[in-house]
Write an enzyme that holds these catalytic residues in place. Sequence first.
Site, PDB file in Angstrom:
ATOM      1  N   ASN A  10      40.883  54.481  49.240  1.00  0.00           N
ATOM      2  CA  ASN A  10      39.826  53.559  49.505  1.00  0.00           C
ATOM      3  C   ASN A  10      39.223  54.307  50.923  1.00  0.00           C
ATOM      4  OD1 ASN A  10      38.052  51.510  50.267  1.00  0.00           O
ATOM      5  ND2 ASN A  10      39.749  49.985  50.070  1.00  0.00           N
ATOM      6  N   ARG A  43      38.337  53.570  45.228  1.00  0.00           N
ATOM      7  CA  ARG A  43      37.381  52.420  44.994  1.00  0.00           C
ATOM      8  C   ARG A  43      35.935  52.651  45.701  1.00  0.00           C
ATOM      9  NH1 ARG A  43      36.739  48.357  49.696  1.00  0.00           N
ATOM     10  NH2 ARG A  43      35.478  46.781  48.708  1.00  0.00           N
ATOM     11  N   HIS A  69      33.597  42.540  45.181  1.00  0.00           N
ATOM     12  CA  HIS A  69      34.985  41.974  45.086  1.00  0.00           C
ATOM     13  C   HIS A  69      35.340  41.917  43.766  1.00  0.00           C
ATOM     14  CE1 HIS A  69      34.951  39.552  49.053  1.00  0.00           C
ATOM     15  NE2 HIS A  69      35.600  40.639  49.295  1.00  0.00           N
ATOM     16  N   ARG A 105      29.963  37.209  58.358  1.00  0.00           N
ATOM     17  CA  ARG A 105      29.016  37.111  57.616  1.00  0.00           C
ATOM     18  C   ARG A 105      28.304  35.713  57.678  1.00  0.00           C
ATOM     19  NH1 ARG A 105      31.250  40.559  53.110  1.00  0.00           N
ATOM     20  NH2 ARG A 105      31.416  42.819  54.376  1.00  0.00           N
ATOM     21  N   GLU A 125      44.429  44.742  44.661  1.00  0.00           N
ATOM     22  CA  GLU A 125      43.257  45.483  44.093  1.00  0.00           C
ATOM     23  C   GLU A 125      43.815  46.790  43.747  1.00  0.00           C
ATOM     24  OE1 GLU A 125      41.349  43.690  47.478  1.00  0.00           O
ATOM     25  OE2 GLU A 125      39.495  44.106  46.423  1.00  0.00           O
TER      26      GLU A 125
END
Length: 395
Positions: free
Chosen positions: A9, A90, A179, A240, A381
Site C-alpha cells: 500500500n 492497493r 473502502h 473531512r 483489507e
Amino acid sequence: MTGHVLVINAGSSSLKYSLVDAASGEAAATGLVERIGEDQSHHVHHGPDGDFDDDQAVPNHEAALEAAVRAFETHGPALGDLDIVAVGHRVVHGGSKFAAPALIDDALVAEVTDLVPLAPLHNPANLEGIKVARRLLPDLPHVAVFDTAFHQTLPPYAYTYAVPSEWLDEYGIRRYGFHGTSHAFVAGEAARLLDREPDDLNVIVLHLGNGCSAAAVRRGQSVDTSMGLTPLEGLVMGTRSGDLDPAIHGHLARVAGRSAEETDQALNSESGLKGLTGANDFREVSRRRAAGDERAQLAFDIYCYRLKKYIGAYYAVLGTVDAIVFTAGVGQHSAEVRAAALDGLEGLGIRLDPERNAQRADGVVSTADSKVAVLVIPTNEEWEIARQAVEVTQD
Ligand code: ADP
C-alpha cells in the site's frame, strides 16, 4: 487458495507492506516506511523475531521497497523460504473501468495513469509503488486491487449525480465510492459469522476509521455507498466534512475570496472532527466529551446523527436488512458510537444488547430477539487484497 502474497500500500510519503497467507489471513511479517523523502524517515518491520526499527533517510519509494526487502533478508522471514505467489497492490481509484482486481501489465499502468485526475493524491503514489515493485520483484505476478471496484455494482440511479449529463462523459463526474476492499471483506465475514451464504444476506456496513463510509450490500453486491466522486462525501470523518451544500464553495469564493483549492483543502483536511473540536482522533474527542467539553459533545452528536441518517436511508434502500456491521477503529472500539447511532431504532427491529455492546470488540452485539443482527467485525483489507490477488493469478 494457497500461497503468500506481498501486499503493498504505497502512499505519497509512505509504503506499507504485509506478507499474508492468502488461505488463513495470517501475516508472516508487516512493515511501514514513513516520511519517505524527508531527512529522517522511519522504518518499522514486525517479523517472526519481533520488531526492528530504523531511522535512516529513505529518499524515495524504490529505496523504501529495497529497505523492506533487506528487512525480510535480515530479520525474516526470508522471502525465498515462502511460497510467494503474487504481489497485491492497493490502488485507490479504478474509475468506471475496473470492477474487479486485475493483473498488472503496461496497459493497466497506462489506464491507471489516465485515472490520476480522479485521485490526484492517491493514484500517483500507488503507481509509484507498482513501478518499483515490478522492477525489484520482476518474477512475480503483480495484481491491482481497487478501492472503488466493489462499488461498481451500484445502479445508475445511485451513482449518477443530478448535474448536466455531459459532465459524466467529459469529466467522469459520478459517484464511485471507496473502502470497497474493506466493505467486501466485512460483508463476507458477516455471512460467515451468521452461518449464511453471502448472496443470501442484506447488510449495512459502517466503516468508521479516520475516513468513514457506509455501504448497502444486497446479496453480496454493493448497491449504494456514502463516498462519491472523491472520499469527501458522506459521513463525518476525522478531517473531512462529509455531506454538505455544494453551494458552500461558491459562497466562500464570493464572501471570503477563497479559491476552490483552499476550500477543497479545508473540507478535506481541516473539517470533520478536527474542524469541530481541533482534534481529529476520535479517542481524544471521547475524552473531552467525557470531561464535559461542549464542542466535543456537539461533534459526537453530529457524527452519530449522520450515521443514523445513513442507516435509515440504507435500510430503505435494502428493504430487508439482516445485519448492521461496524468496523475500523471507531466502529470496532466505540460502544458509545454504536449505541448513539442505533438509539431509537427498535421500531426497525434493531436492538442492541447494552452489555454485549459495552464488552465486545468482535462478534454479535445485538439481543437474541433483534430482527437485525448488529455485528462488530475487525476489517482486514490486507487479507482481502491477498485473496483477490490469488484469485486473479490462479484463474
Ligand atoms: P484508518 O482509517 O487510518 O485505517 P483506523 O481504522 O485505525 O484508521 O481508525 C482510526 C480511528 O479509530 C481514530 O479516530 C481513533 O481515534 C479511533 N479509535 C481507535 N481506537 C479507539 C478506541 N478504543 N475507542 C474509540 N476510537 C478509537
